[in-house]
Design a protein around this motif. Structure first.
Motif, PDB file in Angstrom:
ATOM      1  N   ALA A  42       3.759   5.993   2.919  1.00 45.78           N
ATOM      2  CA  ALA A  42       2.528   5.235   3.109  1.00 45.78           C
ATOM      3  C   ALA A  42       2.050   5.414   4.546  1.00 45.78           C
ATOM      4  O   ALA A  42       2.811   5.799   5.432  1.00 45.78           O
TER       5      ALA A  42
ATOM      6  N   SER B 289       6.641  -0.982   1.609  1.00 46.14           N
ATOM      7  CA  SER B 289       6.068  -0.264   0.465  1.00 46.14           C
ATOM      8  C   SER B 289       7.156   0.154  -0.510  1.00 46.14           C
ATOM      9  O   SER B 289       6.967   0.111  -1.733  1.00 46.14           O
TER      10      SER B 289
ATOM     11  N   TYR C  27       0.810  -0.468  -1.458  1.00 45.25           N
ATOM     12  CA  TYR C  27       0.302   0.143  -0.244  1.00 45.25           C
ATOM     13  C   TYR C  27       0.227  -0.905   0.863  1.00 45.25           C
ATOM     14  O   TYR C  27       0.265  -2.111   0.618  1.00 45.25           O
TER      15      TYR C  27
ATOM     16  N   PHE D  15      -5.310   3.614   2.274  1.00 46.71           N
ATOM     17  CA  PHE D  15      -5.082   2.254   1.763  1.00 46.71           C
ATOM     18  C   PHE D  15      -4.658   1.337   2.909  1.00 46.71           C
ATOM     19  O   PHE D  15      -3.668   0.603   2.822  1.00 46.71           O
TER      20      PHE D  15
ATOM     21  N   SER E  33       5.382   9.384  -4.452  1.00 49.05           N
ATOM     22  CA  SER E  33       4.953   8.505  -3.362  1.00 49.05           C
ATOM     23  C   SER E  33       6.007   7.428  -3.158  1.00 49.05           C
ATOM     24  O   SER E  33       6.715   7.037  -4.099  1.00 49.05           O
TER      25      SER E  33
ATOM     26  N   ASN F 211       1.458  -0.660  -7.005  1.00 46.11           N
ATOM     27  CA  ASN F 211       0.572   0.503  -6.934  1.00 46.11           C
ATOM     28  C   ASN F 211       1.235   1.794  -7.379  1.00 46.11           C
ATOM     29  O   ASN F 211       0.642   2.872  -7.266  1.00 46.11           O
TER      30      ASN F 211
END
Length: 412
Positions: A65, A76, A82, A304, A375, A395
């Motif tokens: 992030a 995160s 985010y 974000f 991610s 997210n």
């Protein structure tokens, strides 16, 4: 017939209730600052990491992030959110409404840690016992919840202390004291900053981490702990910084115009005094070709990182390999002299050097499998899935991680 029908109905109800619930125990080893390509260094014979990859799954790399600093990415990882959604917007945070500051992991005010529940809080609420090892704030009340076991963060802990904490965590899993162990191993980041990504010192820190992982795997195998998964993940990578690549904001900022300025190195957060925002923005805008300057409303959407009250009115970030200094650099608790670093992070999360690692092994993960990049917000879903935590809204994207998992069949 009636008895058989009742048995069938009970079987069907049980199946519906439990077919998506795993009961594996889990070790999460968070290796701070472990860059994605460290695993492929040609002159390192990594035994522990190789065993993890051969017996489990690996992402090509992990996208952190933004900003690619530690505390935002810890949170995160822990929430699947985010940064603008969980509120831990930097290693240092300023609440302009009350004038409060978070200064890295040395602050015991729970307000900074409890806006969104981390997985270990959600787990404890659901009767799943967690242990946190070398984690900042683990002794706090999290909206009425305490973790089952807490070994507080130790600034500049030694390699041996980190190894001891990790093996203590594994033994507590084995003894049934906890179901999830969450461990911070910081040495790779510390050495990366001080000595740089290509240094002999860093190679030794990588080898020490590899030995630690091998020791954990040996313990699990020796004690036949077949119900324990292990995830190894980093929060960000590391980029070399040339000592001459300095962006000195002392040449353009007047502290009489500023209420607060936090962070340095890769980013800086600026809160102007009332009526001075335009002056500061205009003075910074064309100051240096390797400095990006944003009013809060213009911060990039893909980061974000704009829709939270703790994000500053003016935010600046350096190009990779450059270092920002300013009038208060290094004046805060827990900081070192930032412009003496050989390497740093915090840069754009699209930068290759900021990529981290993700590896996982155990009963829930495929063997010898490599998946496309993930991610850091995706990892939360895996933590919840393999341990049976009912996740909070997040997210993460399930499609990016589901292929790592084995197909399980419920046995009654």
């Amino acid at each position: 017939m009636k008895c058989n029908l009742i048995s069938y109905i009970l079987y069907f109800v049980i199946l519906q209730d439990f077919k998506f619930v795993n009961t594996s125990k889990l070790i999460v080893l968070l290796v701070d600052g472990f860059r994605w390509d460290y695993l492929d260094a040609p002159d390192l014979q990594l035994v522990g990491f190789s065993r993890l990859m051969n017996t489990g799954t690996r992402a090509e790399w992990l996208v952190p992030a933004f900003p690619t600093n530690s505390l935002p990415n810890y949170k995160s990882l822990e929430t699947g959110l985010y940064v603008e959604s969980h509120g831990v917007v930097g290693n240092f945070i300023y609440d302009s409404k009350y004038g409060d500051k978070l200064e890295y992991m040395l602050d015991n005010d729970s307000k900074w840690w409890t806006e969104k529940d981390s997985f270990f809080v959600t787990a404890e609420r659901q009767g799943i016992r967690t242990g946190l090892f070398n984690m900042g704030g683990c002794y706090l009340h999290f909206n009425g919840v305490n973790v089952t076991y807490c070994l507080p963060y130790q600034d500049a802990s030694t390699v041996k202390e980190s190894q001891d904490a990790t093996m203590d965590a594994v033994r507590r899993i084995h003894n049934g004291d906890i179901d999830i162990a969450y461990i911070l191993h910081a040495d790779v980041d510390v050495v990366g900053h001080s000595s740089g990504p290509g240094s002999l010192q860093l190679k030794q820190a990588i080898k020490d981490t590899d030995d630690l992982i091998a020791n954990v795997l040996d313990y699990l195998e020796t004690n036949k702990l077949s119900d324990v998964d292990m995830i190894v993940v980093s929060d960000h990578g590391m980029a070399s910084v040339n000592e001459t690549n300095i962006i000195d904001l002392n040449n353009v900022l007047d502290m009489d115009d500023i209420d607060e300025i936090l962070e340095s190195g890769s980013v800086a957060q600026i809160w102007p005094k009332i009526g001075r925002e335009t002056k500061i923005y205009e003075s910074l805008k064309g100051f240096h070709e390797h400095l990006k300057v944003y009013n809060r409303k213009d911060i990039l959407e893909r980061w974000f990182f704009k829709q939270h009250k703790f994000i500053p009115p003016i935010f600046v970030t350096a190009d990779s390999n450059w270092c920002i200094i300013h009038p208060t650099s290094g004046n805060h608790k827990g900081t070192r002299t930032i412009h003496t670093f050989s390497a740093n992070h915090g840069f754009d999360n699209n930068d290759k050097d900021m990529r981290g690692v993700f590896l996982a092994s155990g009963p829930d993960f495929k063997q010898g499998y490599t998946t496309s990049p993930v991610s850091i917000v995706d990892v939360y879903q895996l933590i919840c899935h393999v341990t049976g935590i009912k996740p909070m809204p997040n997210n993460g994207t399930w499609a990016r991680v589901e292929s790592m998992l084995k197909e399980h069949h419920l046995e009654l």
